[in-house]
Every structure is written in structure tokens, then in C-alpha cells.
Scaffold this motif. Structure first.
Motif: not given
Length: 129
Positions: A23-30, A40-53
Motif C-alpha cells: 500500500y505504501r508503493a501505491i502511494g499511501f503514507d504511513e 507491527p500488529i497494526h498500521v494505518d496508512l492515508a491517501l488523500d484524507g482516506y485512512r486504511l488500517g
């Protein structure tokens, strides 16, 4: 009255490091991880204000007593783009499995489908004239 806010989707994964890298390679930022050191046991990533856990399947089972499903077509991450064929090809290049190549839908959209490394669906979509 209860007011809900800041909705987020969390996908369960068997390999959180692999999924995070994808998901980071797609462009999401951790934007969050726990623990901060090691796997980790949990990571949140964000892209254009949308958060994906991303949550590890083992932690979800062990820490919360739930029975998560870490693969299969139970949800879809939707990614809008201006170039579906290029976006579809890039996801496959990054390790996604092709499901359905770009095709028109509803006479106004072009969509394609892939599965991320855990088998979760990703739809790439654009508006066409």
C-alpha cells in the motif's frame, strides 16, 4: 445523540510488513504503527484524507478474541485515477493479482479489478466521456 466521525476501513492480513509495503508503493503514507519497533500488529496508512488500517490476523484473534478473515473478496479498496490501464498495470507490477482487466461500466466509467497480496479486492476506476 451519538455522533460518529472519522470512518476507516481495517483489512486483516497474515503478513503486515508485506501489506504495508504494497500500500505504501501505491502511494499511501504511513501515519500510525504499533509497536513502533519490530513487526507491527497494526498500521494505518492515508491517501488523500482516506485512512486504511492493516491489522495482523494473529493480533486480532489473540488480543481481541475475534475470528478475522485475512483473505478473500470480503471488501474492496477503491482507487480513482485518470488512467485505469496504467493504474491496473502498476498494481500488477507491485504484486497484485489480476482479477478483471479494464472494461467499461455504466457507459461512463472504466474499471479494473485486482487482488492485493492478501486477496482483498482493489478496484481502479475512472470517469470516461
Amino acid at each position: 445523540m451519538v455522533r460518529y466521525r472519522t470512518p476507516q476501513i481495517v483489512l486483516f492480513t497474515r503478513d503486515i510488513d508485506r501489506s504495508t509495503a504494497f500500500y505504501r508503493a501505491i502511494g499511501f503514507d504511513e501515519v500510525f504503527r504499533t509497536p513502533t519497533e519490530g513487526t507491527p500488529i497494526h498500521v494505518d496508512l492515508a491517501l488523500d484524507g482516506y485512512r486504511l488500517g492493516l491489522a495482523s490476523e494473529a493480533s486480532t484473534r489473540d488480543d481481541h478474541g475475534l475470528d478475522p478473515v485475512a483473505n478473500g473478496q470480503r471488501a474492496a479498496v477503491i482507487l480513482w485515477t485518470d488512467d485505469v490501464p496504467a493504474g491496473y498495470a502498476r498494481l500488477i507490477e507491485l504484486g497484485a493479482a489480476p482479477v478483471k482487466p479494464p472494461s467499461p461500466w455504466l457507459e461512463r466509467l472504466l474499471i479494473a479489478w485486482v487482488e492485493d497480496p492478501d486477496g482483498h479486492l482493489i478496484q481502479v476506476v475512472q470517469t470516461v466521456s
